[in-house]
Design an enzyme around this catalytic site. Structure first.
Site, mmCIF file in Angstrom:
data_model
loop_
_atom_site.group_PDB
_atom_site.id
_atom_site.type_symbol
_atom_site.label_atom_id
_atom_site.label_comp_id
_atom_site.label_asym_id
_atom_site.label_seq_id
_atom_site.Cartn_x
_atom_site.Cartn_y
_atom_site.Cartn_z
ATOM 1 N N THR A 83 0.858 -1.180 0.000
ATOM 2 C CA THR A 83 0.000 0.000 0.000
ATOM 3 C C THR A 83 0.897 1.234 0.000
ATOM 4 O O THR A 83 1.886 1.306 0.737
ATOM 5 C CB THR A 83 -1.026 0.004 1.157
ATOM 6 O OG1 THR A 83 -1.816 1.188 1.041
ATOM 7 C CG2 THR A 83 -0.379 -0.056 2.533
ATOM 8 N N GLU A 84 0.578 2.165 -0.884
ATOM 9 C CA GLU A 84 1.503 3.267 -1.172
ATOM 10 C C GLU A 84 1.731 4.184 0.024
ATOM 11 O O GLU A 84 2.733 4.902 0.070
ATOM 12 C CB GLU A 84 0.999 4.064 -2.375
ATOM 13 C CG GLU A 84 -0.312 4.787 -2.126
ATOM 14 C CD GLU A 84 -1.132 4.928 -3.396
ATOM 15 O OE1 GLU A 84 -1.365 3.905 -4.052
ATOM 16 O OE2 GLU A 84 -1.526 6.049 -3.713
ATOM 17 N N ASN A 85 0.836 4.159 1.002
ATOM 18 C CA ASN A 85 1.073 4.982 2.186
ATOM 19 C C ASN A 85 2.118 4.377 3.118
ATOM 20 O O ASN A 85 2.385 4.946 4.180
ATOM 21 C CB ASN A 85 -0.242 5.311 2.925
ATOM 22 C CG ASN A 85 -1.117 4.111 3.179
ATOM 23 O OD1 ASN A 85 -1.212 3.210 2.351
ATOM 24 N ND2 ASN A 85 -1.739 4.068 4.318
#
Lengths: 214, 219, 214, 219
Positions: free
Chosen positions: A50-52
């Site tokens: 997940t990019e976060n």
């Protein structure tokens, strides 16, 4: 001319999941692509990014699992699987931009015959534009899979000779999964892989894009 | 693809090709993947380019690899050490090529390769012989030099512990070039002192996530 | 003309230490500058950085303290103080290059009147060049202090109108600590701060560089 | 200089000037320094530029700051959220300027500021409206766009724990922009849930070393 009943969103997600090799590192874009997670085979060893800032994200959190410090790219609470790791945004995007993700799955407004992607902005004058990590994923992942219905609500095709919406990335889409057909975007052109409730000839008649048979 | 756990160092270095660019972690002996280098010596690949901070100490590790004569070129920041006689001899005999890179540029160029940065401007080296022939640009009132990524075909990295997914932790200053090299190579091969079960590393303290690791061997 | 007895290396190191503000983040280059650590006041809170990836480095390790995984930039075994942290090379050099170190202390072959530094290569044809982190420190630290003898063994000055050795950095030196005088390199010129066993007038006579009085 | 431990959030944000560029950590509410933002609202600085991934949720935190009308410009990647009504209203009324930046470029431009990189070339955004007017270059067969650092006068960061030297650890995905913003600002102000004694954080697991931190407050 009408097309037969196509695939449900869940069926499209299952098709995408089938094409993800065991052990792949995968980013599922917000919205529809998150459904793909439900169709990955148990034991496939697919690792979700997940990019976060996390690898080996688990399913959505419920009840007591909910932790405001642990969310996905859509800001929804998620869980952590054994073997997870956390990292900051520059490291997370270095991972995406450096070509380390095997697959990303994105939604789209339009895909062009040469694999251009438009999925961040309709171009409507009153719309508030928001891009997030879409351009980084489209540009950086080894394989870019797109999930969308093949036609808009007004019946216009979303696989087009040239995108009319603002681009997310140029020539970046590798595979297109729609409710009525799946496509491969190759240097030689758009190849129809499978059709659902329609035929190759029907698609040729409805799309303004040259189509190759598999 | 998730990492493969190899039984031997020989298995871990299998397939390294002649002419490969090999990134080798370590700062002096701290963090040097000695067992992987020895396996590479046995494996026999030649005409190699080695990217490492130093150019070998004494007669073991990187120095032993250089001594085989199978390294065409070294890219490093600090080849000259009190015990770098193998490199020194080859260099003085004109038998090895040297690309000298300021240490920060070496680290940042490796990071750029891993992070998908095509090139970057840095003030380091501007006005010095190490920037000769390079493109420059004034940015914010300072002269900057354009530097390109350094990508490896293979990285040989020493870490402290791995789990079965290839997540890595290092120990103290032996961390040094490991994390940037692991991300900068097509195939990243890691030797660790200990392999632990998946879930046994603290997710907050993983330094190199398994996505960057292809093969792991305990050595 | 001769100069009186100048400062010892330890005395020079003490002078440098005196000019480092409490709480500073400092990198001491390999060789002579490492002596500065011995002269920092107890409780000064000065935090030492070592470019191989550590903050809050302690004194040299002895006996059982020696750990091959814990060395300084000179590859000598060192210790860790409470509040230490470890990081990789790109992060360590980001710290140096991004202007986060308050002071670095370097040795030198030559320093020019405009603050150019030459400390990595004598230019001798048979010498094996080695640069390490010198250029990054010279270019990145907020203040660059140089420690050297003012004259080479052959009597030639090392503070020169223009460096003849290959440069490490251009216009980067802020202060120069030598055995016979300390200098400040300012936009207006070279200022003599203090002299030891010599006088301002003697220095003017021996150096080919215009000197300002403090 | 080593960090100062502040008694109150008001003390921590003292001195932020009108016209400042303020970096604000967080991804949605995770990692958002709500108490520091509230203190900044009370402090009164105006004509601010805010750099943050989002442009505020609901009516608290960043949204509350925007609602004061003291933010001239927002630099972010994703202003549009289901509950971003404050920003939406200001934007539609033409009362706030927006610089939309792809999230990876935002992170990398912040990192560049902290790392002393003058500019870098990236493929992200090439051929899209977000690269219009920017310099491009072909590198390795791909079009790259030149991007510049984003430096803050101030960073407001939420972390999990600090020690008395300002070393920081974060928790889970609330880490997000904290570390890059801490390094990219002239003055970095951090709120933490817990302050521990120096020596109580694992040196291998410190994410933001204290060198990047100017002020710490427990909030």
């Amino acid at each position: 001319m009408s097309l037969g009943a196509g695939l449900s969103k869940a069926e499209m997600a299952a098709l995408v999941a089938r094409d993800i090799a065991p052990g792949s590192y995968v980013n599922l874009g917000i919205g529809q692509p998150t459904l793909v997670a439900d169709h990955l085979a148990p034991g496939s060893g697919v690792v979700l990014h997940t990019e976060n800032g996390m690898l080996n994200m688990g399913p959505a959190a419920t009840g007591d699992q909910i932790d405001p410090d642990l969310t996905n790219a859509g800001k929804l609470p998620v869980t952590e699987l054994p073997g997870a790791s956390y990292f900051h945004q520059a490291d997370s995007f270095a991972m995406m931009r450096g070509g380390h993700l095997d697959v990303c799955v994105l939604g789209a407004f339009q895909v062009s015959a040469t694999g251009d992607l438009a999925n961040w902005h309709t171009g409507a004058p009153d719309a508030i534009p928001a891009v997030g990590g879409a351009m980084d994923l489209a540009t950086g992942a080894k394989s870019v899979f797109v999930m969308m219905t093949l036609f808009a609500k007004d019946g216009s095709p979303k696989l087009v000779p040239r995108c009319t919406y603002p681009l997310t990335g140029v020539g970046c889409v590798d595979r297109l999964y729609t409710d009525v057909a799946t496509f491969e975007i190759t240097p030689g052109g758009v190849v129809v892989r499978e059709t659902f409730g329609t035929s190759y000839d029907e698609l040729v008649g409805r799309l303004d894009v040259p189509l190759l048979r598999r | 693809m998730t990492a493969t756990i190899c039984a031997t160092a020989a298995e871990a270095v299998a397939g390294i090709e002649d002419g490969a660019v090999v990134l080798v972690s370590g700062f002096g002996m701290a963090g040097m993947p000695v067992e992987l280098i020895e396996a590479l010596i046995d494996q026999g690949a030649t005409d190699l380019t080695v990217v490492s901070n130093n150019a070998g100490n004494g007669d073991t590790g990187l120095a032993a690899l250089l001594a085989t004569g199978r390294v065409r070129k070294v890219v490093c920041s600090f080849p000259r050490q009190h015990d770098s006689w193998v490199f020194d001899g080859l260099y003085r005999a004109g038998r090895i090529e040297l690309e000298l890179v300021p240490q920060g540029n070496l680290a940042e160029r490796l990071r750029a390769a891993g992070a998908g940065i095509g090139a970057f401007f840095t003030p380091t080296g501007a006005g010095t012989p190490l920037a000769e022939g390079k493109e420059t640009r004034e940015l914010g009132g300072r002269t900057h030099v354009l530097e390109l990524p350094i990508r490896g075909d293979v990285a040989l990295v020493a870490a402290h512990r791995a789990d079965r997914m290839g997540n890595l932790v290092y120990r103290k200053t032996a961390r040094n070039f490991g994390p940037v090299m692991a991300a900068a190579a097509g195939t990243t091969i890691v030797q660790v002192r200990e392999l632990v079960d998946t879930g046994d590393l603290d997710p907050e303290a993983v330094v190199t996530p398994g996505i960057y690791v292809d093969r792991v061997v305990v050595a």
